[in-house]
Design a protein around this motif. Structure first.
Motif, PDB file in Angstrom:
ATOM      1  N   THR A 167       0.820  -1.209   0.000  1.00 56.18           N
ATOM      2  CA  THR A 167       0.000   0.000   0.000  1.00 56.18           C
ATOM      3  C   THR A 167       0.854   1.259   0.000  1.00 56.18           C
ATOM      4  O   THR A 167       0.457   2.285  -0.560  1.00 56.18           O
ATOM      5  N   THR A 168       2.037   1.190   0.608  1.00 58.07           N
ATOM      6  CA  THR A 168       2.960   2.326   0.531  1.00 58.07           C
ATOM      7  C   THR A 168       3.374   2.556  -0.914  1.00 58.07           C
ATOM      8  O   THR A 168       3.430   3.693  -1.396  1.00 58.07           O
ATOM      9  N   GLY A 169       3.663   1.465  -1.634  1.00 61.71           N
ATOM     10  CA  GLY A 169       3.998   1.579  -3.047  1.00 61.71           C
ATOM     11  C   GLY A 169       2.833   2.098  -3.876  1.00 61.71           C
ATOM     12  O   GLY A 169       3.014   2.914  -4.796  1.00 61.71           O
ATOM     13  N   MET A 170       1.612   1.645  -3.563  1.00 60.61           N
ATOM     14  CA  MET A 170       0.432   2.131  -4.293  1.00 60.61           C
ATOM     15  C   MET A 170       0.221   3.621  -4.062  1.00 60.61           C
ATOM     16  O   MET A 170      -0.199   4.350  -4.964  1.00 60.61           O
ATOM     17  N   ARG A 171       0.508   4.068  -2.849  1.00 61.52           N
ATOM     18  CA  ARG A 171       0.360   5.487  -2.537  1.00 61.52           C
ATOM     19  C   ARG A 171       1.419   6.318  -3.252  1.00 61.52           C
ATOM     20  O   ARG A 171       1.146   7.408  -3.749  1.00 61.52           O
ATOM     21  N   ALA A 172       2.634   5.773  -3.324  1.00 56.86           N
ATOM     22  CA  ALA A 172       3.725   6.511  -3.963  1.00 56.86           C
ATOM     23  C   ALA A 172       3.617   6.483  -5.485  1.00 56.86           C
ATOM     24  O   ALA A 172       4.021   7.435  -6.160  1.00 56.86           O
ATOM     25  N   ARG A 173       3.085   5.394  -6.037  1.00 58.88           N
ATOM     26  CA  ARG A 173       2.970   5.247  -7.494  1.00 58.88           C
ATOM     27  C   ARG A 173       1.549   4.837  -7.877  1.00 58.88           C
ATOM     28  O   ARG A 173       1.301   3.705  -8.297  1.00 58.88           O
ATOM     29  N   PRO A 174       0.561   5.740  -7.728  1.00 57.07           N
ATOM     30  CA  PRO A 174      -0.806   5.391  -8.119  1.00 57.07           C
ATOM     31  C   PRO A 174      -0.945   5.392  -9.629  1.00 57.07           C
ATOM     32  O   PRO A 174      -0.022   5.745 -10.362  1.00 57.07           O
ATOM     33  N   GLY A 175      -2.123   5.030 -10.121  1.00 53.74           N
ATOM     34  CA  GLY A 175      -2.332   5.127 -11.559  1.00 53.74           C
ATOM     35  C   GLY A 175      -3.121   4.002 -12.192  1.00 53.74           C
ATOM     36  O   GLY A 175      -3.535   4.125 -13.343  1.00 53.74           O
ATOM     37  N   LEU A 176      -3.341   2.884 -11.502  1.00 55.00           N
ATOM     38  CA  LEU A 176      -4.106   1.779 -12.089  1.00 55.00           C
ATOM     39  C   LEU A 176      -5.598   1.976 -11.819  1.00 55.00           C
ATOM     40  O   LEU A 176      -6.007   2.234 -10.691  1.00 55.00           O
ATOM     41  N   ALA A 177      -6.392   1.834 -12.874  1.00 53.87           N
ATOM     42  CA  ALA A 177      -7.848   1.874 -12.703  1.00 53.87           C
ATOM     43  C   ALA A 177      -8.312   0.572 -12.053  1.00 53.87           C
ATOM     44  O   ALA A 177      -7.633  -0.457 -12.143  1.00 53.87           O
ATOM     45  N   PRO A 178      -9.489   0.582 -11.393  1.00 56.30           N
ATOM     46  CA  PRO A 178      -9.957  -0.609 -10.680  1.00 56.30           C
ATOM     47  C   PRO A 178      -9.983  -1.904 -11.494  1.00 56.30           C
ATOM     48  O   PRO A 178      -9.546  -2.937 -10.987  1.00 56.30           O
ATOM     49  N   PRO A 179     -10.461  -1.917 -12.740  1.00 48.78           N
ATOM     50  CA  PRO A 179     -10.486  -3.203 -13.467  1.00 48.78           C
ATOM     51  C   PRO A 179      -9.099  -3.804 -13.677  1.00 48.78           C
ATOM     52  O   PRO A 179      -8.880  -4.999 -13.434  1.00 48.78           O
ATOM     53  N   GLU A 180      -8.142  -2.966 -14.127  1.00 47.76           N
ATOM     54  CA  GLU A 180      -6.790  -3.477 -14.324  1.00 47.76           C
ATOM     55  C   GLU A 180      -6.148  -3.867 -12.996  1.00 47.76           C
ATOM     56  O   GLU A 180      -5.453  -4.879 -12.891  1.00 47.76           O
ATOM     57  N   ALA A 181      -6.391  -3.044 -11.973  1.00 45.98           N
ATOM     58  CA  ALA A 181      -5.809  -3.323 -10.660  1.00 45.98           C
ATOM     59  C   ALA A 181      -6.310  -4.652 -10.107  1.00 45.98           C
ATOM     60  O   ALA A 181      -5.545  -5.410  -9.507  1.00 45.98           O
ATOM     61  N   ALA A 182      -7.595  -4.949 -10.311  1.00 46.15           N
ATOM     62  CA  ALA A 182      -8.148  -6.206  -9.811  1.00 46.15           C
ATOM     63  C   ALA A 182      -7.459  -7.397 -10.468  1.00 46.15           C
ATOM     64  O   ALA A 182      -7.149  -8.399  -9.804  1.00 46.15           O
TER      65      ALA A 182
END
Length: 300
Positions: A167-182
């Protein structure tokens, strides 16, 4: 008006997600009973989720190809972290596994401070102290040394730590939309389960033919509902809500998990374990509590 409807819908999605994950131990243990012990049942679940989400990944392959590799890695690591959490239910008590995972605010704060160099307000330091005291009380409830006992508790503790890194990485490097992220989440989970499963239990060579139908049914249900639909919904809802509200609403998972395990699996917590669990949850509340900064109000 539109914003209010989105907020209400997002809140409902988070509550339903927490409730669902409070019951997630049921399909995991059912698959273990059907002849897929250890991480093999979880592997079946996450592989089913990845297959169900594969058409989404194919349709959005251009977006995936342009995504930040570190963002992809962080989401995949999150999936692998949830694999450890999932397998923990096979070896440990449900409520303890969930509470050990909910120590993530402690690890997230420490990682943010010492690895990312982020400032840590005093309230976050209080969250660390309360969480660690709760951990000690919960694990030392029987008078023993307060350390995890058994594979399930160690897996849950490691799961929370890896989830904090993710989650630290997701916060630092966001950008994936929910469908791709899932899909990336499920794919990372599949790789994690493939690596973990042989280390815990040998492949069940005597899988009964009669069990194949129920195994496929439970794996598809859990993969589609928990790892696919609920996670995509949560990824849509989270950005639309205040972090404090998300953290509080997700705590439905602890209540549902503890009550369902007590009623169905006869896994009631002792008084000191309950006290420790309350302290762990209090640490979570302190971690997401909005903080007023000098010069005006701002969420922490």
């Amino acid at each position: 008006m539109q914003t209010d409807r989105h907020t209400a819908l997002a809140s409902l999605i988070v509550i339903v997600t927490g409730t669902l994950w409070g019951l997630y131990w049921l399909p995991v243990r059912r698959l273990a009973e059907l002849a897929l012990p250890g991480a093999w049942g979880t592997l079946a679940i996450v592989a089913a989720a990845a297959l169900l989400l594969a058409p989404v990944a194919i349709a959005r392959r251009d977006r995936l190809g342009r995504a930040d590799p570190l963002a992809l890695g962080a989401v995949a690591l999150g999936g692998a972290a949830f694999v450890l959490y999932s397998v923990g239910f096979v070896y440990g008590r449900v409520a303890i596994i969930i509470l050990l995972f909910f120590l993530t605010p402690v690890w997230s704060t420490l990682i943010g401070r010492f690895l990312m160099g982020w400032s840590v307000p005093r309230l976050r330091l209080a969250a660390i102290a309360v969480g660690l005291v709760g951990l000690a009380v919960m694990l030392g409830a029987d008078g023993a040394v307060p350390v995890p006992r058994g594979a399930g508790e160690w897996l849950a503790l490691l799961s929370g730590l890896l989830w904090s890194v993710a989650t630290t990485g997701m916060r630092a490097r966001p950008g994936l939309a929910p469908p791709e992220a899932a899909f990336v989440f499920a794919a990372g989970a599949t790789l994690g389960a493939l690596a973990l499963a042989p280390m815990l239990e040998p492949w069940p060579s005597g899988l009964p033919v009669a069990a194949l139908g129920p195994v496929l049914g439970w794996a598809t249900l859990a993969g589609g509902l928990w790892w696919g639909l609920s996670m995509a919904g949560l990824m849509w809802a989270t950005p639309r809500l205040d972090p404090a509200r998300v953290g509080i609403l997700l705590m439905a998972e602890v209540l549902v998990g503890a009550v369902s395990a007590a009623l169905i699996a006869d896994e009631a917590l002792g008084p000191l374990e309950i006290v420790g669990g309350i302290l762990v949850l209090a640490a979570g509340l302190l971690e997401v509590w909005p903080i007023r900064r000098r010069g005006g109000a701002a969420p922490g």
